[in-house]
Design a protein around this motif. Structure first.
Motif, mmCIF file in Angstrom:
data_model
loop_
_atom_site.group_PDB
_atom_site.id
_atom_site.type_symbol
_atom_site.label_atom_id
_atom_site.label_comp_id
_atom_site.label_asym_id
_atom_site.label_seq_id
_atom_site.Cartn_x
_atom_site.Cartn_y
_atom_site.Cartn_z
ATOM 1 N N LEU A 12 0.932 -7.006 -2.539
ATOM 2 C CA LEU A 12 1.317 -6.590 -1.186
ATOM 3 C C LEU A 12 0.845 -7.612 -0.159
ATOM 4 N N MET A 13 -0.352 -8.158 -0.370
ATOM 5 C CA MET A 13 -0.896 -9.173 0.540
ATOM 6 C C MET A 13 -0.443 -10.583 0.161
ATOM 7 N N ARG A 14 0.327 -10.703 -0.927
ATOM 8 C CA ARG A 14 0.819 -11.973 -1.461
ATOM 9 C C ARG A 14 -0.330 -12.902 -1.864
ATOM 10 N N LEU A 15 -1.472 -12.354 -2.205
ATOM 11 C CA LEU A 15 -2.563 -13.202 -2.672
ATOM 12 C C LEU A 15 -2.274 -13.776 -4.044
ATOM 13 N N ASN A 16 -1.286 -13.197 -4.724
ATOM 14 C CA ASN A 16 -0.840 -13.764 -5.998
ATOM 15 C C ASN A 16 0.102 -14.945 -5.787
ATOM 16 N N LYS A 17 0.510 -15.173 -4.532
ATOM 17 C CA LYS A 17 1.375 -16.305 -4.183
ATOM 18 C C LYS A 17 0.788 -16.965 -2.933
ATOM 19 N N PRO A 18 -0.244 -17.782 -3.117
ATOM 20 C CA PRO A 18 -1.016 -18.253 -1.959
ATOM 21 C C PRO A 18 -0.356 -19.341 -1.129
ATOM 22 N N ILE A 19 0.841 -19.799 -1.492
ATOM 23 C CA ILE A 19 1.423 -20.886 -0.709
ATOM 24 C C ILE A 19 1.537 -20.539 0.772
ATOM 25 N N ASP A 66 10.731 -4.099 5.865
ATOM 26 C CA ASP A 66 11.840 -4.471 4.977
ATOM 27 C C ASP A 66 11.886 -3.667 3.677
ATOM 28 N N ARG A 67 11.062 -2.625 3.549
ATOM 29 C CA ARG A 67 10.934 -1.997 2.244
ATOM 30 C C ARG A 67 12.259 -1.455 1.709
ATOM 31 N N ARG A 68 13.117 -0.926 2.559
ATOM 32 C CA ARG A 68 14.411 -0.424 2.083
ATOM 33 C C ARG A 68 15.368 -1.577 1.786
ATOM 34 N N LEU A 69 15.319 -2.597 2.621
ATOM 35 C CA LEU A 69 16.143 -3.780 2.387
ATOM 36 C C LEU A 69 15.708 -4.508 1.126
ATOM 37 N N ASP A 70 14.390 -4.653 0.935
ATOM 38 C CA ASP A 70 13.871 -5.335 -0.252
ATOM 39 C C ASP A 70 14.314 -4.649 -1.540
ATOM 40 N N ALA A 71 14.453 -3.347 -1.490
ATOM 41 C CA ALA A 71 14.845 -2.603 -2.688
ATOM 42 C C ALA A 71 16.258 -2.939 -3.142
ATOM 43 N N THR A 72 17.068 -3.555 -2.274
ATOM 44 C CA THR A 72 18.457 -3.885 -2.612
ATOM 45 C C THR A 72 18.625 -5.332 -3.060
ATOM 46 N N ARG A 79 8.667 -5.441 -5.224
ATOM 47 C CA ARG A 79 7.520 -5.502 -4.332
ATOM 48 C C ARG A 79 6.896 -4.118 -4.204
ATOM 49 N N PRO A 80 5.580 -4.027 -3.991
ATOM 50 C CA PRO A 80 4.884 -2.736 -4.066
ATOM 51 C C PRO A 80 5.440 -1.641 -3.169
ATOM 52 N N LEU A 81 5.846 -1.971 -1.947
ATOM 53 C CA LEU A 81 6.400 -0.945 -1.072
ATOM 54 C C LEU A 81 7.845 -0.627 -1.415
ATOM 55 N N ALA A 82 8.619 -1.644 -1.735
ATOM 56 C CA ALA A 82 10.023 -1.418 -2.085
ATOM 57 C C ALA A 82 10.151 -0.570 -3.344
ATOM 58 N N SER A 83 9.240 -0.768 -4.287
ATOM 59 C CA SER A 83 9.286 -0.030 -5.552
ATOM 60 C C SER A 83 8.518 1.290 -5.491
ATOM 61 N N GLY A 84 7.808 1.543 -4.410
ATOM 62 C CA GLY A 84 7.058 2.780 -4.272
ATOM 63 C C GLY A 84 5.712 2.785 -4.972
ATOM 64 N N LYS A 85 5.229 1.623 -5.413
ATOM 65 C CA LYS A 85 3.945 1.576 -6.112
ATOM 66 C C LYS A 85 2.778 1.852 -5.172
ATOM 67 N N ILE A 86 2.948 1.501 -3.897
ATOM 68 C CA ILE A 86 1.901 1.736 -2.901
ATOM 69 C C ILE A 86 2.476 2.615 -1.789
ATOM 70 N N PRO A 87 1.802 3.701 -1.428
ATOM 71 C CA PRO A 87 2.289 4.557 -0.343
ATOM 72 C C PRO A 87 2.270 3.812 0.998
ATOM 73 N N VAL A 88 3.211 4.157 1.851
ATOM 74 C CA VAL A 88 3.316 3.511 3.154
ATOM 75 C C VAL A 88 2.034 3.704 3.973
ATOM 76 N N ALA A 125 4.652 -9.011 14.812
ATOM 77 C CA ALA A 125 5.291 -7.705 14.637
ATOM 78 C C ALA A 125 6.803 -7.797 14.798
ATOM 79 N N ALA A 126 7.267 -8.719 15.651
ATOM 80 C CA ALA A 126 8.711 -8.840 15.902
ATOM 81 C C ALA A 126 9.430 -9.629 14.823
ATOM 82 N N TYR A 127 8.703 -10.500 14.126
ATOM 83 C CA TYR A 127 9.375 -11.409 13.193
ATOM 84 C C TYR A 127 10.263 -10.723 12.148
ATOM 85 N N PRO A 128 9.801 -9.649 11.473
ATOM 86 C CA PRO A 128 10.657 -9.059 10.427
ATOM 87 C C PRO A 128 12.029 -8.626 10.922
ATOM 88 N N TRP A 129 12.173 -8.401 12.234
ATOM 89 C CA TRP A 129 13.451 -7.923 12.765
ATOM 90 C C TRP A 129 14.369 -9.063 13.180
#
Length: 285
Positions: A12-19, A66-72, A79-88, A125-129
């Motif tokens: 979720l924090m992308r610490l597995n992808k540190p670039i 983007d959790r609903r968009l990511d799911a498509t 991703r953890p939120l898109a797949s529901g692995k982590i509660p909002v 906060a505005a960037y995702p939109w």
């Protein structure tokens, strides 16, 4: 819902992808190293910690939006939120904690750093939109992602000056290049989802756009280095940067859009090379 694992929170924090941390850190490091103030190595560590906190918080905020968009989209559906692995709700708690630590770190540095950090919060906060309303989310990302450059400069206690302006513009040009390459990975998914990007807007002109963005970055860095009175090692670093840019363009020309993700990742080495050149230049002067 199964209990989330530690690996899910790291993802979720992308610490597995540190670039992303490196791409936030390098402009901040360049700000520290281009500053006329005496070299303060501890500030580089502070910038790295700040980059990790800010990027992790930004990724959570992006995934919440983007959790609903990511799911498509195939690349992001797990991703953890898109797949529901982590509660909002848990994601929001983690976001607040990371944001508080980031602002506390900024507050421990000279006053200008906190001022820039406060300005950055609504922009992050505005960037995702942005990708929903404009084909230029990469430009907006450049404006936000590279606020570390003025933070690093101001953290040394130096007042704003022309080299900082040129550096910030150079970093924005860099982001336009590497994030357009990144967007090549998701062309079809973005098109179906109605998401906008420079890669979709430009189509077959992506190579030309990335080339021009790299050239702009290089020219602005030359200007920043000259006006900041940097020496030979910085100039040698720019030569290495130019060669790496050329390599990216050649790969893109030969392999097409399929190379986008790999070329994006290669920009961490571009950033590292210039950081080491600047650090060496400061050490010998």
């Amino acid at each position: 819902m199964a209990e989330a694992a530690l690996s899910d929170y790291l993802a979720l924090m992308r610490l597995n992808k540190p670039i992303g941390i490196w791409l936030v850190f390098f402009p901040a490091a360049w700000g520290v190293l281009l500053s006329p103030a005496p070299l303060q190595p501890a500030l580089l560590l502070a910038m790295l910690v700040g980059a990790a906190l800010a990027r992790s918080a930004g990724c959570i905020l992006n995934d919440l939006a983007d959790r609903r968009l990511d799911a498509t989209v195939e690349r992001t559906k797990d991703r953890p939120l898109a797949s529901g692995k982590i509660p909002v709700a848990q994601a929001w708690v983690l976001l607040v904690v990371l944001g508080a630590f980031a602002l506390a770190l900024a507050a421990s540095l000279p006053r200008g750093v906190l001022a820039v950090a406060i300005v950055a919060v609504p922009l992050i906060a505005a960037y995702p939109w942005m990708k929903r309303v404009t084909f230029w989310p990469q430009l907006f990302l450049g404006l936000v992602f590279n606020l570390g450059a003025p933070m690093g400069w101001l953290a040394t206690g130096a007042p704003p000056a022309l080299p900082l302006v040129l550096l910030y513009l150079a970093c924005i040009a860099w982001t336009l290049a590497y994030d357009t390459l990144y967007a090549l990975q998701d062309l079809e998914g973005d098109r179906r989802a109605g998401v906008k990007s420079t890669a979709l807007l430009l189509g077959g002109r992506v190579e030309n756009f990335v080339t021009l963005s790299f050239i702009a970055m290089q020219l602005l860095l030359i200007g920043a280095g000259i006006t900041a009175h940097r020496g030979a090692f910085f100039l040698l670093g720019l030569v290495a940067v130019a060669l790496h840019m050329r390599w990216q363009i050649v790969r893109l020309r030969r392999e097409g859009n399929a190379a986008g993700g790999r070329l994006f990742l290669g920009n961490q080495w571009l950033g590292l090379g210039l950081t080491l050149a600047l650090l060496l230049d400061r050490c010998v002067h």
